[in-house]
Design an enzyme around this catalytic site. Sequence first.
Site, PDB file in Angstrom:
ATOM      1  N   GLY A 233       0.831  -1.200   0.000  1.00  0.00           N
ATOM      2  CA  GLY A 233       0.000   0.000   0.000  1.00  0.00           C
ATOM      3  C   GLY A 233       0.863   1.246   0.000  1.00  0.00           C
ATOM      4  O   GLY A 233       0.675   2.135  -0.790  1.00  0.00           O
ATOM      5  N   ILE A 460      -0.147  -5.720   5.372  1.00  0.00           N
ATOM      6  CA  ILE A 460       0.135  -5.261   4.006  1.00  0.00           C
ATOM      7  C   ILE A 460       1.519  -5.714   3.569  1.00  0.00           C
ATOM      8  O   ILE A 460       2.046  -5.224   2.578  1.00  0.00           O
ATOM      9  CB  ILE A 460       0.013  -3.729   3.896  1.00  0.00           C
ATOM     10  CG1 ILE A 460       0.963  -3.037   4.879  1.00  0.00           C
ATOM     11  CG2 ILE A 460      -1.416  -3.295   4.141  1.00  0.00           C
ATOM     12  CD1 ILE A 460       1.062  -1.530   4.650  1.00  0.00           C
ATOM     13  N   THR A 462       3.919  -6.394   6.235  1.00  0.00           N
ATOM     14  CA  THR A 462       4.823  -6.162   7.364  1.00  0.00           C
ATOM     15  C   THR A 462       5.046  -7.414   8.200  1.00  0.00           C
ATOM     16  O   THR A 462       6.007  -7.489   8.943  1.00  0.00           O
ATOM     17  CB  THR A 462       4.246  -5.087   8.296  1.00  0.00           C
ATOM     18  OG1 THR A 462       2.979  -5.548   8.775  1.00  0.00           O
ATOM     19  CG2 THR A 462       4.063  -3.774   7.561  1.00  0.00           C
ATOM     20  N   GLY A 503       1.204   0.752  12.971  1.00  0.00           N
ATOM     21  CA  GLY A 503       0.420  -0.469  13.026  1.00  0.00           C
ATOM     22  C   GLY A 503       0.775  -1.336  14.222  1.00  0.00           C
ATOM     23  O   GLY A 503      -0.053  -1.576  15.109  1.00  0.00           O
ATOM     24  N   GLY A 658       7.812   2.438  15.324  1.00  0.00           N
ATOM     25  CA  GLY A 658       7.487   1.917  13.998  1.00  0.00           C
ATOM     26  C   GLY A 658       8.700   1.890  13.094  1.00  0.00           C
ATOM     27  O   GLY A 658       9.612   2.706  13.222  1.00  0.00           O
ATOM     28  N   GLU A 661       8.707   3.020   7.694  1.00  0.00           N
ATOM     29  CA  GLU A 661       8.953   4.166   6.838  1.00  0.00           C
ATOM     30  C   GLU A 661      10.349   4.744   6.950  1.00  0.00           C
ATOM     31  O   GLU A 661      10.863   5.324   5.992  1.00  0.00           O
ATOM     32  CB  GLU A 661       7.882   5.238   7.123  1.00  0.00           C
ATOM     33  CG  GLU A 661       6.535   4.739   6.659  1.00  0.00           C
ATOM     34  CD  GLU A 661       5.357   5.551   7.145  1.00  0.00           C
ATOM     35  OE1 GLU A 661       4.960   6.468   6.433  1.00  0.00           O
ATOM     36  OE2 GLU A 661       4.828   5.248   8.226  1.00  0.00           O
TER      37      GLU A 661
END
Lengths: 701, 176
Positions: A233, A460, A462, A503, A658, A661
């Site tokens: 995504g 997605i 991960t 997430g 996280g 990114e």
Amino acid sequence: MTGTTGTALGAPAERREGRQKVTGAARYAAEYTLPGRAHAWPVPAAIAHGRVTSVDTSAALALPGVLAVLTPGDAPRLAEPEDHTLALLQNPKVPHRGWCVALAVADTLETARAAARAVRVHYAPEPHDVTLVPGHPDAYEPEEAGGQPGRLEQGDPAAAYAAAEVRLDVTYRVPPLHNHPMEPHASTAHWDGDRLTVYTSSQGGSTVRSVLAGMFELPEDHVTAVTEHVGGGFGSKGTPRPDVVLAALAARRTGRPVTVAYPRRHLPTTVGHRAPTVQRLRLGARPDGRLTALLHEVTTHTSRVREFVEQAALPSRVMYATPALLSTHRVTALDVPSPSWMRAPGEAPGMYALESAMDELADALGIDPVELRLRNEPDREPGSGKPFSSRSLVACLREGARRFDWDGRDPRPGTRREGPWLTGTGVAAATYPAAAQPSAAAARALPDGTFTIRINATDIGTGARTVLAQIAADTLGAPLDRVRVEIGHSDLPYAWLAGGSMGTASWGWPVHDACAELASRLAAHPGPLPAEGIETRADTTGKADADSPYAKHAFGAHFAEVAVDTVTGELRVRRLLGVYAAGRILNARTARSQFTGAMVMGLGMALTEHSTLDPAFGDFPEADLASYHVPVHADVPDIEAHWIEEDDPHLNPMGSKGIGEIGIVGTAAALGNAVHHATGIRFRELPLTPDRILAGLLSEG
Amino acid sequence: MTSASHHSEVTLRVNGKPHTLRVDNRRVLLDLLREDLDLTGSKKGCDHGQCGACTVLADGRRVNSCLLLAVTLDGSEITTVEGLGGDGEEPHPLQRAFLDRDAFQCGYCTPGQLCSAVGLLAEAAAGHPSHVTDPAAPSGRPVPLDRTEIRERMSGNLCRCGAYPRIVGAIEDVIE
Ligand code: FES
Ligand code: FES
């Protein structure tokens, strides 16, 4: 560390759905072949601004197998959504080229495609403007950018800059970029009376459900959203996109299950893109390298459908100590497709500009670029004044420098020749916010000694199932193989989406809490369990989103080595190394894949990914994968990702930040800085394609 | 127009099983697999021969199944990701290597990568050179596959999750 007692966390556990994925058994949204399933094909607007005056569907409807053509005049009416990109076929306005103006539905894919082509749309076009220029008369300063104030000013940045002993004033440009997950956006929708079920390619099924319930005016429990497997995504499936609304509309109209699987070429205008940015950086410094002024001014565009601001000036509020700071955004609403999130929105382009400028400053001062960053390390977050919950940028830079063999690097640019090749190395820092959002989970202990965890998380790519099982096993003190995890279905407890690198933190938190309570219930439970087992539930509302006195961010350092062919302008990446500090790493195997995968996307941003807005047509000519180049195998060298474990008690029960990114954030700057080191030329516009490099080499002689 | 004139009968073997189908002349192999046979392991990433997600083996050679009209394949032997492991319970060694190396994330490119890699191994064994093969190498002899060769030969298979280094590693694992 709170609460986690077992040994499963951090282990390189294999992906739970891996076997399904390598055997082809995993089904994605377009692959729910329900009986009687029909296919729909969208018709994109062929003008950039104006109105649809009429739609002639007769030729399309005459094709055998065509079930319906939905048009702005006759599609089922929808309640107005908060996100206006979803108000599809509701009125004749065309806000940008590619906007959906009709939808053909047919028995088969081939017929739906042919029918879409046979639809004749007539327009009343109006003049359009899709060109982003600094100083645009319609430019304004947005109130918010990425949830933060659009403007932040501290001290007297203009005066401090004017008075600085060393000054750097540079402008960097990043073009529009496209997410292009390998699975194009798709949804299969099916109505049973007034109950709607969608199988959809989304990063968050709970939001899909609530948005559809609102738009179709249904109670939430009449909508089911299934997101079992999602083919990537990168932000473009963060919230519901047109496919799911169109599929539901077409299914309602035809009474059949309908799949909308977007053609690849439609994605750039339909699902969001990274908005282009023009970023002016002014750095004022003392001769010892300490910053006295940092001014980061971002110009970007949004659509006329909704405001989305690429928050590229935000990282300047996080990175470096400075007595005077300006971090602002100016945005212009143009007749362009709506931009949206793309992996590390804001941070990726913003840190490209900031970290390139820092490299220029290091060069101007004759200070090693690693050292320059160490000298500007802040005590507190510059933008907020809050202490960091943890900040290990220095450790990342030092560890990366050691592993990369940075010390002893000859700083002189343009001096390392290997035949026609010039080689060089570069460094850049990375940062990404660490946060969590409210979610709920249920944990059940069964008499056979197994456990079931239920939460509407989305995988997605991960490895969500796997890491949630690890968190549960760890908290319960149970073997990993005793824990089942159910995700990807909106009947499960509500959960935040897979996005914003939030997430795992958002989902792991209630999983942990539910399991901790279950463990104590079990400890107090005499004798065998009842047949249905014992269940506990947790909801982190008010906890995960509580204000924190701390600034929470992950940090990292990127190191790159490149070779530039002086004859062809070709740029080859020889080495790419990242060191990250992101709290506790919960699964070493899947974490490494996320870090290195994001570095590959950063490599694409630096070298190959290039989109433009055509001023005449108003959309992206580089709409498919033949013209928009995502990196391929041959572009990508061996990539190293390492991490420094942080023990940060202020995050969440797992102690994790996280990681999805941050890997993209500093990669493009590190590569660009390496290109400067190789060639002595500073390229300030991405991507670094051979034509540009060659032009630079030729003009520098 | 009558639909009869737009359909043809085609017989092909898919993963060892024969199928005779009446297909729309516009139907490509990828859609035949996914729509007619419910073999959805082969993925549609672009439908235009630009991504490799739809790669399958046709008579042992890797092909982009989105570019092949089904009616042209009468008599062909097709192998998809579902058929790589044969009849047994055990996955193909390459599938095992992908799991061991975590050579995927979202998994959407994975069936194409796997089929492409199987095709690649056969091509190299048969002595097909690539762009990076030493031009002085004896022709017709098996081409040794180092990482550069593998990268070059796998470059028709995009992976947006960026699993490339691990995919290359997994392919190396089955060569060794
Ligand atoms: S779907 Fe066939 S190459 Fe992309
Ligand atoms: S694993 Fe997601 S595209 Fe390759």
